[in-house]
Design an enzyme around this catalytic site. Structure first.
Site, PDB file in Angstrom:
ATOM      1  N   LYS A 104      -7.894  20.004   4.758  1.00  0.00           N
ATOM      2  CA  LYS A 104      -7.178  20.837   5.720  1.00  0.00           C
ATOM      3  C   LYS A 104      -5.960  21.424   5.021  1.00  0.00           C
ATOM      4  CE  LYS A 104      -4.679  18.339   8.894  1.00  0.00           C
ATOM      5  NZ  LYS A 104      -4.079  17.231   9.615  1.00  0.00           N
ATOM      6  N   GLY A 137       0.845  -1.207   0.000  1.00  0.00           N
ATOM      7  CA  GLY A 137       0.000   0.000   0.000  1.00  0.00           C
ATOM      8  C   GLY A 137       0.870   1.243   0.000  1.00  0.00           C
ATOM      9  N   CYS A 161     -10.169   9.817   7.656  1.00  0.00           N
ATOM     10  CA  CYS A 161     -10.123   8.958   8.852  1.00  0.00           C
ATOM     11  C   CYS A 161     -11.201   9.214   9.893  1.00  0.00           C
ATOM     12  CB  CYS A 161      -8.757   9.090   9.515  1.00  0.00           C
ATOM     13  SG  CYS A 161      -7.454   8.387   8.504  1.00  0.00           S
TER      14      CYS A 161
HETATM   15  N1  LIG Z   1      -4.417   9.073   5.661  1.00  0.00           N
HETATM   16  C1  LIG Z   1      -4.126   9.242   6.939  1.00  0.00           C
HETATM   17  O1  LIG Z   1      -3.878  10.353   7.407  1.00  0.00           O
HETATM   18  C2  LIG Z   1      -4.066   8.044   7.866  1.00  0.00           C
HETATM   19  C3  LIG Z   1      -3.519   8.204   9.147  1.00  0.00           C
HETATM   20  C4  LIG Z   1      -3.460   7.115   9.994  1.00  0.00           C
HETATM   21  C5  LIG Z   1      -3.961   5.898   9.578  1.00  0.00           C
HETATM   22  N2  LIG Z   1      -4.524   5.763   8.337  1.00  0.00           N
HETATM   23  C6  LIG Z   1      -4.998   4.443   7.933  1.00  0.00           C
HETATM   24  O2  LIG Z   1      -4.018   3.856   7.080  1.00  0.00           O
HETATM   25  C7  LIG Z   1      -4.623   3.051   6.078  1.00  0.00           C
HETATM   26  C8  LIG Z   1      -4.179   3.520   4.707  1.00  0.00           C
HETATM   27  O3  LIG Z   1      -4.649   4.841   4.510  1.00  0.00           O
HETATM   28  P1  LIG Z   1      -4.145   5.743   3.293  1.00  0.00           P
HETATM   29  O4  LIG Z   1      -4.698   7.097   3.515  1.00  0.00           O
HETATM   30  O5  LIG Z   1      -2.678   5.553   3.123  1.00  0.00           O
HETATM   31  O6  LIG Z   1      -4.895   5.021   2.065  1.00  0.00           O
HETATM   32  P2  LIG Z   1      -4.621   5.231   0.523  1.00  0.00           P
HETATM   33  O7  LIG Z   1      -5.908   4.974  -0.166  1.00  0.00           O
HETATM   34  O8  LIG Z   1      -3.925   6.529   0.295  1.00  0.00           O
HETATM   35  O9  LIG Z   1      -3.568   4.096   0.147  1.00  0.00           O
HETATM   36  C9  LIG Z   1      -3.834   2.724   0.140  1.00  0.00           C
HETATM   37  C10 LIG Z   1      -3.070   2.076  -1.005  1.00  0.00           C
HETATM   38  O10 LIG Z   1      -3.176   0.665  -0.872  1.00  0.00           O
HETATM   39  C11 LIG Z   1      -3.218   0.108  -2.181  1.00  0.00           C
HETATM   40  N3  LIG Z   1      -3.751  -1.258  -2.105  1.00  0.00           N
HETATM   41  C12 LIG Z   1      -5.000  -1.659  -1.746  1.00  0.00           C
HETATM   42  N4  LIG Z   1      -5.071  -3.010  -1.736  1.00  0.00           N
HETATM   43  C13 LIG Z   1      -3.856  -3.472  -2.105  1.00  0.00           C
HETATM   44  C14 LIG Z   1      -3.298  -4.768  -2.259  1.00  0.00           C
HETATM   45  N5  LIG Z   1      -4.026  -5.874  -2.008  1.00  0.00           N
HETATM   46  N6  LIG Z   1      -2.019  -4.864  -2.654  1.00  0.00           N
HETATM   47  C15 LIG Z   1      -1.270  -3.767  -2.897  1.00  0.00           C
HETATM   48  N7  LIG Z   1      -1.727  -2.509  -2.743  1.00  0.00           N
HETATM   49  C16 LIG Z   1      -3.003  -2.365  -2.349  1.00  0.00           C
HETATM   50  C17 LIG Z   1      -4.085   1.076  -2.955  1.00  0.00           C
HETATM   51  O11 LIG Z   1      -3.875   0.952  -4.353  1.00  0.00           O
HETATM   52  C18 LIG Z   1      -3.615   2.419  -2.391  1.00  0.00           C
HETATM   53  O12 LIG Z   1      -2.576   2.986  -3.174  1.00  0.00           O
HETATM   54  C19 LIG Z   1      -6.130   3.159   6.312  1.00  0.00           C
HETATM   55  O13 LIG Z   1      -6.537   2.082   7.102  1.00  0.00           O
HETATM   56  C20 LIG Z   1      -6.260   4.454   7.103  1.00  0.00           C
HETATM   57  O14 LIG Z   1      -7.386   4.457   7.936  1.00  0.00           O
HETATM   58  C21 LIG Z   1      -4.564   6.814   7.474  1.00  0.00           C
END
Ligand SMILES: NC(=O)c1ccc[n+]([C@@H]2O[C@H](COP(=O)([O-])OP(=O)(O)OC[C@H]3O[C@@H](n4cnc5c(N)ncnc54)[C@H](O)[C@@H]3O)[C@@H](O)[C@H]2O)c1
Length: 476
Positions: free
Chosen positions: A338, A10, A275
């Protein structure tokens, strides 16, 4: 257990920055971030990174091609790594059981199945995505039901607490790092291995270890508490507007109480981002499933208050503009959820635009960082409006002065610092009169704006100009 290679599944807002910082701080470890999306990986390998974060480019450039790699070679990277971080998206379910509330774990499950399918040696699997309590158990079940001879897995929970806009400093100087894992000798060994990675730059006393379920719940609880503070001060802002109290004064008064603390007490048009809403809904659903309806209702109210705040602000724009915005040009300053990010997921700005477009307003949008294609794609989402309406009602500009020229009103939707620095006299001169400013983020100097002749509306405070041109909260 020695960690020499890390695979992160990811390459999003969490996987990219967090692994860039790990690589930057651990030159003895090779970190490869993989993703299904070739486009995203190509962007990470280019000069145009897929996400904007202050300081991110420098960190990526310092180690990319040395011990930090971005790749779509998922199988190979999993096979080679001793430690695999899952940081795929966990959006709110849009179908079936739990629709609109439960977290959709299909991406987590497919990542776990892929690990089980290709691994030929034992791995530590780290759940960094935000998940409901007991998700690690499901990952563990998938892995152990499919494991090959001699291959063993330890599944840890290591939730990420970075905030977009400050991700790099949050990762470099976190308040704490949380690691949850099985309280067994193998589990402790896995916890120690992950802890060793963080110890490259984080003091031991900031690395907190606990059981897996506590760790999973702590992440949901932290986001729920933060969202709840925003909804609480926004609830106060409605009382302020109805009484003549000033929400800035109230938040200052309560924030100086050391038991309460000053942060997250800024009233606004409401929270956005990928989130807060998702994680609070996740907690609501979890509480319902555990047959705790009072707990579910308590947290649900945090979301209701946020919706109310956005709706209330949008209604105020319409009513101040003489109850009609049809064919009126309205400048929207800010589309990101934001400042210091280009992320638009759940942005209040989209809500405001949608609301105004339903009233046939002509919206002119300016944001310093959000790509125009992203704005069009958000606005043409079937839940928002169709392409024809967007073509008719929306313009997107690269110049805030152009956005405001000939407009009836400016609506501040994002707290970008640059909005405070504009020449508001020049903007005033170019607008239709009366010229309105709706400051949904309480960032502008309202007194100066009133003196320039603007009609100013903000959150949690009613403004009038008195005879000596001094700003006062208006008594009822
Ligand atoms: N964005 C934030 O500020 C933040 C902060 C803390 C926690 N989180 C948590 O972290 C997690 C990720 O959030 P994000 O904002 O980075 O999401 P995002 O959508 O930006 O990134 C997720 C990535 O995972 C990839 N992906 C999905 N399934 C896959 C697989 N099977 N194999 C390979 N790649 C795959 C997608 O293509 C995507 O690029 C979530 O659970 C979110 O709640 C996010």
């Amino acid at each position: 257990m020695k960690i020499t290679k890390i695979c992160c599944i990811g390459a999003g807002y969490v996987g990219g920055p967090s692994c860039a910082v790990i690589a930057h701080k651990c030159p003895d470890v090779t970190v490869t971030v993989v993703d299904l999306s070739q486009e995203r990986i190509d962007q990470w390998n280019s000069d145009n990174l897929p996400i904007f974060e202050p300081g991110l480019e420098e960190v990526v450039k310092s180690c990319r091609g040395k011990n930090l790699f971005f790749s779509t070679e998922i199988d190979k990277t999993i096979i080679e790594a001793e430690l695999i971080i899952i940081s795929v998206n966990t959006p709110t379910k849009t179908y079936g059981l739990g629709k609109g509330r439960a977290a959709d774990l299909k991406y987590i499950e497919s990542a776990a199945r892929k690990i089980a399918e290709v691994s030929t040696s034992s791995k530590v699997v780290v759940e960094k995505s935000t998940v409901p309590v007991k998700a690690a158990e499901s990952v563990n079940n998938i892995l152990s039901a499919n494991h090959k001879h001699g291959v063993r897995y330890q599944v840890l929970s290591n939730p990420e607490f970075l905030a977009e806009g400050t991700a790099i400093s949050d990762l470099l100087f976190p308040d704490r790092v949380l690691i949850g894992g099985p309280q067994t000798p193998e589990g402790r060994e896995a916890i120690d291995a992950l802890s060793w990675v963080y110890q490259h730059w984080i003091p031991m006393e900031k690395i907190i270890t606990m059981n897996t379920w506590s760790s999973e719940l702590s992440k949901l609880a932290a986001n729920a508490f933060l969202a709840q503070r925003i909804s609480s001060i926004n609830a106060m802002s409605a009382i302020c507007e109805a009484t003549g109290a000033d929400v800035s004064e109230v938040s200052h008064a309560i924030g100086t109480d050391t038991r309460i603390g000053a942060r997250f007490l800024q009233a606004s048009i409401g929270f956005g981002g990928s989130c807060f809403q998702k994680d609070v809904l996740n907690l609501v659903y979890l509480s319902e499933c555990l047959n705790l309806p009072e707990v579910a209702a308590y947290w649900q109210q945090v979301i209701e208050m946020n919706e109310y705040q956005k709706r209330r602000f949008a209604n105020r724009i319409i009513s101040a503009l003489f109850n009609t915005v049809a064919n009126k040009k309205i400048a929207i300053f800010g589309f990101a959820f934001k400042k210091d990010t280009a992320d638009t997921r759940e942005t209040p700005s989209l809500y405001i635009c949608k609301y105004l477009m339903e009233e046939a307003a002509l919206v002119s949008i300016y944001d310093p960082k959000v790509d125009h294609k992203q704005i069009v794609s958000d606005l043409t989402d079937p839940a928002v409006s169709d392409k024809e309406t967007v073509d008719k009602l929306v313009t997107i500009t690269t110049d805030p002065y152009e956005a405001a020229k000939g407009a009836h009103a400016i609506v501040i939707c994002t707290e970008w610092d640059e909005f405070k620095t504009y020449n508001y006299q020049r903007i005033y001169d170019s607008m239709l009169k009366p010229a309105f400013i709706f400051d949904g983020r309480m960032i502008l100097d309202h007194q100066s704006l009133l003196e320039l002749g603007y009609h100013v509306e903000t959150v949690g405070r009613r403004l009038v100009r008195n005879s000596v041109n001094r700003l006062q909260a208006m008594p009822k």
